[in-house]
Design an enzyme around this catalytic site. Structure first.
Site, PDB file in Angstrom:
ATOM      1  N   ASP A   8       0.798  -1.209  -0.318  1.00 27.21           N
ATOM      2  CA  ASP A   8       0.207   0.235   0.289  1.00 27.21           C
ATOM      3  C   ASP A   8       0.636   1.496  -0.347  1.00 27.21           C
ATOM      4  O   ASP A   8       2.061   1.379   0.172  1.00 27.21           O
ATOM      5  CB  ASP A   8      -0.743   0.121   1.111  1.00 27.21           C
ATOM      6  CG  ASP A   8      -1.990  -0.612   1.380  1.00 27.21           C
ATOM      7  OD1 ASP A   8      -1.990  -1.738   0.263  1.00 27.21           O
ATOM      8  OD2 ASP A   8      -2.870  -1.018   2.246  1.00 27.21           O
ATOM      9  N   ASP A   9       0.265   2.133  -0.524  1.00 29.03           N
ATOM     10  CA  ASP A   9       0.775   3.657  -0.063  1.00 29.03           C
ATOM     11  C   ASP A   9       1.655   4.369  -1.443  1.00 29.03           C
ATOM     12  O   ASP A   9       2.240   5.918  -1.375  1.00 29.03           O
ATOM     13  CB  ASP A   9       1.104   4.260   1.388  1.00 29.03           C
ATOM     14  CG  ASP A   9       0.074   4.260   2.138  1.00 29.03           C
ATOM     15  OD1 ASP A   9      -1.765   3.612   2.142  1.00 29.03           O
ATOM     16  OD2 ASP A   9       0.180   4.307   3.698  1.00 29.03           O
ATOM     17  N   HIS A  58      -6.098   2.870  -4.203  1.00 29.05           N
ATOM     18  CA  HIS A  58      -5.797   3.461  -2.449  1.00 29.05           C
ATOM     19  C   HIS A  58      -6.267   4.683  -2.163  1.00 29.05           C
ATOM     20  O   HIS A  58      -5.683   5.144  -1.108  1.00 29.05           O
ATOM     21  CB  HIS A  58      -4.705   3.340  -1.959  1.00 29.05           C
ATOM     22  CG  HIS A  58      -4.555   2.498  -0.451  1.00 29.05           C
ATOM     23  ND1 HIS A  58      -5.777   1.639  -0.467  1.00 29.05           N
ATOM     24  CD2 HIS A  58      -3.497   3.187   0.606  1.00 29.05           C
ATOM     25  CE1 HIS A  58      -4.831   1.500   1.420  1.00 29.05           C
ATOM     26  NE2 HIS A  58      -4.097   2.591   1.743  1.00 29.05           N
ATOM     27  N   HIS A  62      -5.156   9.608   0.424  1.00 29.30           N
ATOM     28  CA  HIS A  62      -4.696   8.225   1.865  1.00 29.30           C
ATOM     29  C   HIS A  62      -5.631   8.888   2.931  1.00 29.30           C
ATOM     30  O   HIS A  62      -4.850   9.093   4.635  1.00 29.30           O
ATOM     31  CB  HIS A  62      -4.032   8.447   2.209  1.00 29.30           C
ATOM     32  CG  HIS A  62      -3.711   6.344   3.361  1.00 29.30           C
ATOM     33  ND1 HIS A  62      -3.384   6.781   4.367  1.00 29.30           N
ATOM     34  CD2 HIS A  62      -3.370   5.702   2.947  1.00 29.30           C
ATOM     35  CE1 HIS A  62      -3.390   5.014   4.586  1.00 29.30           C
ATOM     36  NE2 HIS A  62      -3.325   4.978   3.675  1.00 29.30           N
ATOM     37  N   HIS A 169       3.624  -2.653   3.204  1.00 29.22           N
ATOM     38  CA  HIS A 169       3.829  -0.981   2.919  1.00 29.22           C
ATOM     39  C   HIS A 169       4.572  -0.820   2.113  1.00 29.22           C
ATOM     40  O   HIS A 169       5.816  -1.354   2.318  1.00 29.22           O
ATOM     41  CB  HIS A 169       3.628   0.319   3.542  1.00 29.22           C
ATOM     42  CG  HIS A 169       2.234   0.241   4.607  1.00 29.22           C
ATOM     43  ND1 HIS A 169       2.064  -0.925   5.011  1.00 29.22           N
ATOM     44  CD2 HIS A 169       1.358   0.776   4.132  1.00 29.22           C
ATOM     45  CE1 HIS A 169       0.806  -0.347   6.249  1.00 29.22           C
ATOM     46  NE2 HIS A 169       0.341   0.488   5.322  1.00 29.22           N
TER      47      HIS A 169
END
Length: 283
Positions: A8-9, A58, A62, A169
């Site tokens: 993620d991210d 995503h 965020h 991540h």
């Protein structure tokens, strides 16, 4: 023993290091991409896509989606999909909410926009397959604790009768270093061996089915085809992302009523945003 590998991210400055390692080991992953970072590092996103990894949404900023209005949620998801399409040429049909923060209102909007929700494995109300690698950078979690978390995950994968998804991540260097220096090498040496693959492959679908323009899966078609004609998404169809063993549960966020949630109103908002959505979903 099938592991749906996800990060993620990103994309981030350290994502290429992870890509290099995955390439050396011939591993593919699903990357849940933050739109505002994709617009800053388009070449990295292109490299991920060209290497054969699955790209998914995503959100744009965020932020916790359950705290947002319907219009803001649509913007968070819609603009992220747009920048991804602008950079790699195809539109993802899967998404992961930041912090795993989701309720039925957010889920309904995502499904109406053609996005299946993918979270990570939960084995009890309080136990999830979260390495907590994100918090190394801020000093909240140590590398040693992340490895303890990973050992806990390893100790539980054989107690479930499904595959599993782990939260990791690629935003910070420490998380990438832990992945390439400890977690992935250990996983590759594990006996019995893991089958490590992207989420779309875990669902027994080809990579092309992860994108709106190339998805020809008759059991789970996209909301709108490449030509723009609307079709009804069967969110509970066999093999859909909701069938994965993941922590897709209602969070403690705001309820729909606090944002004036109504299905006809949401349909109008989606249409106003230029999204082709079948009215039958809102009846």
């Amino acid at each position: 023993m099938t592991w749906g590998l996800t990060y993620d991210d990103g994309p981030a400055f350290y994502t290429p290091n992870l890509l290099d390692y995955l390439g050396q080991q011939n591993l593919k992953s699903t990357f849940f991409v933050v739109g505002s970072r994709a617009i800053s590092l388009p070449a990295t996103l292109q490299a991920q896509h060209m290497a054969g990894h699955q790209i998914a949404v995503h959100t744009w900023s965020h932020s916790a989606l359950t705290t947002m209005s319907n219009d803001a949620i649509i913007a968070e998801l819609g603009w992220s999909r747009k920048i991804i399409k602008d950079v790699i040429g195809v539109t993802p049909n899967m998404f992961r909410p930041p912090f795993g923060d989701i309720d039925d209102r957010v889920r309904a909007i995502a499904i109406a926009m053609g996005l299946n929700v993918v979270l990570w494995t939960r084995i009890s109300p309080y136990a999830t397959f979260d390495t907590d690698d994100f918090n190394i950078n801020g000093g909240v979690t140590s590398v040693q604790q992340v490895l303890v978390n990973w050992d806990y995950i390893l100790g539980n994968v054989t107690s479930i009768n499904t595959g599993f998804i782990v939260l990791e991540h690629d935003l910070f260097p420490q998380a990438v270093q832990v992945a390439t220096g400890y977690i992935l090498p250990g996983a590759l040496a594990h006996q019995p061996p893991f089958k490590i693959e992207p989420v779309i492959t875990c669902l027994n679908k080809p990579l092309k089915d992860a994108y709106v323009e190339t998805n020809d899966n008759k059991t789970n078609p996209p909301i709108a085809s490449a030509s723009g004609s609307a079709v009804i998404l069967s969110s509970g169809a066999p093999g859909s992302a909701q069938a994965t063993h993941a922590a897709d549960s209602t969070s403690g966020g705001s309820n729909g009523a606090s944002h004036g949630f109504s299905l006809p109103g949401m349909h109008a908002a989606l249409l106003a945003a230029g999204l082709v959505v079948p009215a039958a979903l809102f009846l």
